[in-house]
Design a protein around this motif. Sequence first.
Motif, PDB file in Angstrom:
ATOM      1  N   LYS A  15     -13.397  -9.829  20.541  1.00 27.51           N
ATOM      2  CA  LYS A  15     -14.007  -9.803  19.220  1.00 27.51           C
ATOM      3  C   LYS A  15     -14.306  -8.367  18.808  1.00 27.51           C
ATOM      4  O   LYS A  15     -14.332  -7.492  19.663  1.00 27.51           O
ATOM      5  CB  LYS A  15     -15.287 -10.655  19.218  1.00 27.51           C
ATOM      6  N   HIS A  16     -14.503  -8.015  17.549  1.00 32.78           N
ATOM      7  CA  HIS A  16     -14.465  -8.861  16.365  1.00 32.78           C
ATOM      8  C   HIS A  16     -13.292  -8.356  15.539  1.00 32.78           C
ATOM      9  O   HIS A  16     -13.328  -7.203  15.088  1.00 32.78           O
ATOM     10  CB  HIS A  16     -15.754  -8.745  15.558  1.00 32.78           C
ATOM     11  N   GLU A  19     -27.683  -5.665  16.742  1.00 35.00           N
ATOM     12  CA  GLU A  19     -26.747  -6.317  15.840  1.00 35.00           C
ATOM     13  C   GLU A  19     -27.341  -6.443  14.440  1.00 35.00           C
ATOM     14  O   GLU A  19     -28.558  -6.515  14.292  1.00 35.00           O
ATOM     15  CB  GLU A  19     -26.503  -7.713  16.432  1.00 35.00           C
ATOM     16  N   ASP A  33     -22.254 -16.681  24.163  1.00 30.87           N
ATOM     17  CA  ASP A  33     -22.232 -15.222  24.286  1.00 30.87           C
ATOM     18  C   ASP A  33     -22.505 -14.924  25.751  1.00 30.87           C
ATOM     19  O   ASP A  33     -23.082 -15.764  26.467  1.00 30.87           O
ATOM     20  CB  ASP A  33     -23.333 -14.612  23.410  1.00 30.87           C
ATOM     21  N   ARG A  37     -24.050  -1.768  17.024  1.00 27.35           N
ATOM     22  CA  ARG A  37     -23.468  -2.518  18.141  1.00 27.35           C
ATOM     23  C   ARG A  37     -22.610  -1.668  19.063  1.00 27.35           C
ATOM     24  O   ARG A  37     -21.914  -2.213  19.920  1.00 27.35           O
ATOM     25  CB  ARG A  37     -22.620  -3.682  17.607  1.00 27.35           C
ATOM     26  N   ASP A  57     -16.236 -15.745  13.411  1.00 27.48           N
ATOM     27  CA  ASP A  57     -17.580 -15.330  13.783  1.00 27.48           C
ATOM     28  C   ASP A  57     -18.528 -16.343  13.134  1.00 27.48           C
ATOM     29  O   ASP A  57     -18.158 -17.088  12.217  1.00 27.48           O
ATOM     30  CB  ASP A  57     -17.901 -13.889  13.362  1.00 27.48           C
ATOM     31  N   TYR A 100     -16.834 -10.616  10.437  1.00 23.35           N
ATOM     32  CA  TYR A 100     -17.554 -10.953   9.199  1.00 23.35           C
ATOM     33  C   TYR A 100     -17.007 -10.256   7.957  1.00 23.35           C
ATOM     34  O   TYR A 100     -17.031 -10.801   6.866  1.00 23.35           O
ATOM     35  CB  TYR A 100     -19.024 -10.540   9.341  1.00 23.35           C
TER      36      TYR A 100
HETATM   37  C1  BGC Z   1     -21.997 -12.188  16.442  1.00 20.82           C
HETATM   38  C2  BGC Z   1     -20.986 -12.568  17.510  1.00 20.82           C
HETATM   39  C3  BGC Z   1     -21.555 -13.660  18.379  1.00 20.82           C
HETATM   40  C4  BGC Z   1     -21.922 -14.839  17.507  1.00 20.82           C
HETATM   41  C5  BGC Z   1     -22.487 -16.008  18.268  1.00 20.82           C
HETATM   42  C6  BGC Z   1     -22.506 -13.393  15.694  1.00 20.82           C
HETATM   43  O1  BGC Z   1     -23.591 -13.058  14.902  1.00 20.82           O
HETATM   44  O2  BGC Z   1     -21.411 -11.284  15.547  1.00 20.82           O
HETATM   45  O3  BGC Z   1     -20.646 -11.460  18.276  1.00 20.82           O
HETATM   46  O4  BGC Z   1     -20.636 -14.011  19.357  1.00 20.82           O
HETATM   47  O5  BGC Z   1     -22.905 -14.416  16.563  1.00 20.82           O
HETATM   48  O6  BGC Z   1     -23.734 -15.719  18.757  1.00 20.82           O
END
Ligand code: BGC
Length: 723
Positions: free
Chosen positions: A182-183, A474, A74, A149, A261, A229
């Motif tokens: 993403k996503h 998140e 990330d 987010r 993801d 997801y």
């Molecule tokens: C997130 C992604 C992130 C991935 C790896 C997921 O929970 O939705 O955006 O890149 O985790 O950390």
Amino acid sequence: MKKSLIICTCKVAGLLLLLHTAALAQSDEQIYQKADALLKQMTLQEKVNMIHGSSSFTSGGVPRLGIPEWVMSDGPHGVRVEHGRTYKDSVGVNDAGTYLPTGVCLAATWNPKLGYAFGSVLGSEAAYRGKDVILGPGINIIRSPLNGRNFEYQSEDPYLISQMAVGYIKGVQDQGVAACVKHYAANNIETNRNNINVELSERALREIYLPGFKAAVQQGNVYTLMGSYNKVRGEWATHNNYLINQILKKEWKFKGAVISDWGAVHNTQQALWNGTDVEMGTDLSLGEKPDYRKYFMGDTVLALVKNGKAPEYLIDDKVRRILYVMLKTHVIDKQRSRGAYNTKAHQQTARQIAEEGIVLLKNQGNILPLSSSIKSIAVVGLNANRPQAFGGGSSQVKALYEITALEGLKKLAAKGTKITYAKGYNIKRGAKADESLIKQAANAAAKADVAVIVGGSTHGYDYSKWSDNAYDAEDTDKPDLKMPFGQDELIKAVLKANPKTVVVLLGGGPIEMNQWINSTPAVLQAWYPGMEGGNAIASVLYGKVNPSGKLPMTFPKYLSDAPDHKLGQFPADKDSNNVCYFDDIYVGYRYYDTYKVEPQFSFGHGLSYTQFAYSNLEVQKGVSNTTVIFTIANTGKIAGAETAQLYIHQQKSLLPRPKKELKAFEKVYLKPGEKKQITLTLSADAFQYFNDVTNSWITEPGQFDIIIGSSSRDIKLKGTVSL
Ligand code: BGC
């Protein structure tokens, strides 16, 4: 180092990088020849190793053939704190890097060149840290103001997203690192994100939720994409035949790899057939000593192929895509340029984005900029004195440093200015106003020439319970749109003590301001402005920087006004987990304008310390393009920048269309008295809409309004064109 020398050194470094990249450039044909040669030598086991995680942030390599593990990190606004193969491995790694403003602040600059600069910093730091793939940009549509987010995302408008994301992706990839957009797709709710199923019309999908991804693929040439997801129309998005096979790979001709993801794969056969190329996840779900062969795309795949239940060519296609990206980004021959870490230039980019992204929402009686003769400032609010980089979830960054607003003001204020600080509130979900803190803040404000409250939303620090103590995070959405932690009471008390109060809001989006907006003379929206944020805020407050940010999303007066709440559903239904996007294409200003709902601050709004005049609109219809020409003049006394926005409206259409749709914009920098002619070009696509009766994009003949605004509601010029 002198400024000219820095610029010169940067230019030479940029030129060397370009020469390096040009010398290494290979055609797709050459890449596929190499990929196929490698593929031919692989055993089935080796191929399968490449299509699933081998640790939290790597997927498998083939050491025998010189193919290393693929290293990912990330995230959207900085290279994430190191995770290593295991958490223990990260000890001793130099992982305190550049913390850029978050995605929504970048979008608020309306400056695609800064999108590229942002991506370049990220790509360069990722290369330095040995990362092959950087997991960003996050470009989901901001559908609801409550989405946890939104701070990572960019806008409610697909055109603005496309313009910013393409630059970002090119910036990352020009550094030899793969971006991962993403996503994908319709991942607009965090609460229960692993279970919800999104139902939406084909028109909403095509006009609102997909264009950013399409631009990322077709204009940005993004190398990887992350499947989300949620489910879309009953099928998991990460292995969704329609979204991935039909649209992404067949229609848009995406050549790169689809990465799931983390933990988003649910079924081996669906992942194999429906386009997932790499399954990623965390090691936690596999216990203390994770065995990644237990992933859906691990041993089960071997067994299915061996038993004739899945053809090997499916696996070959996935490995070929991964190799394509690895070869393009020199993961195998290790020829990628080294990158750079924590340079002055990176920090300067972070600062410029913050300075251009901060939005001046209100400035009654020109209370701002603060006069340098001000003798005392009462700074109030926890956000004035609290770093934010480490919060919010997977996008957490360990910042090399983070200048807070309090520090920024102290640095910039004239010598002898008295600056006091009162925190005003505590961070705790659902907490009521702390009367003693409010009293302290009001007393400080009463004694000062000006009060500056820095509040709004916040991220949590504590990774394990971030949903508990944060509002922009998140995996969780905001409970409501109210000012959290008793800040309404705080602001009212400070205003009463000193009417010369400026409110600076941090956060990923709007907040209800009804209790105090009318009596507050000046309000700044500062988002999460990154490591240089405090310097940027102070520069805007003192007028060293003339604000030029514009809102990339509508700020409603009340949550109940928002289209996802009024027309659609948010959150998902608790029993069925379904969420129906009845709001359809009426997302953001498309809704507020068409349904005549007055927002607090409209999409595209943002004030300046100078004034601009628009004139001389000409609309010229060409054979394939329409050209729109007009002039903007800076009629004020100081230099500044203005973003002119072009919206279209079809006067009569077969299917209903929104009152306005953004189709072009340009940011211009003007000295006092200077004017510039702006030329914006609209291709035929700009006039189309998606007809879900015929299931195709159509251009209907007829009259179109060409609307030029300083925001979506501050309309300066109007013309028409007939097609
Ligand atoms: C997130 C992604 C992130 C991935 C790896 C997921 O929970 O939705 O955006 O890149 O985790 O950390």
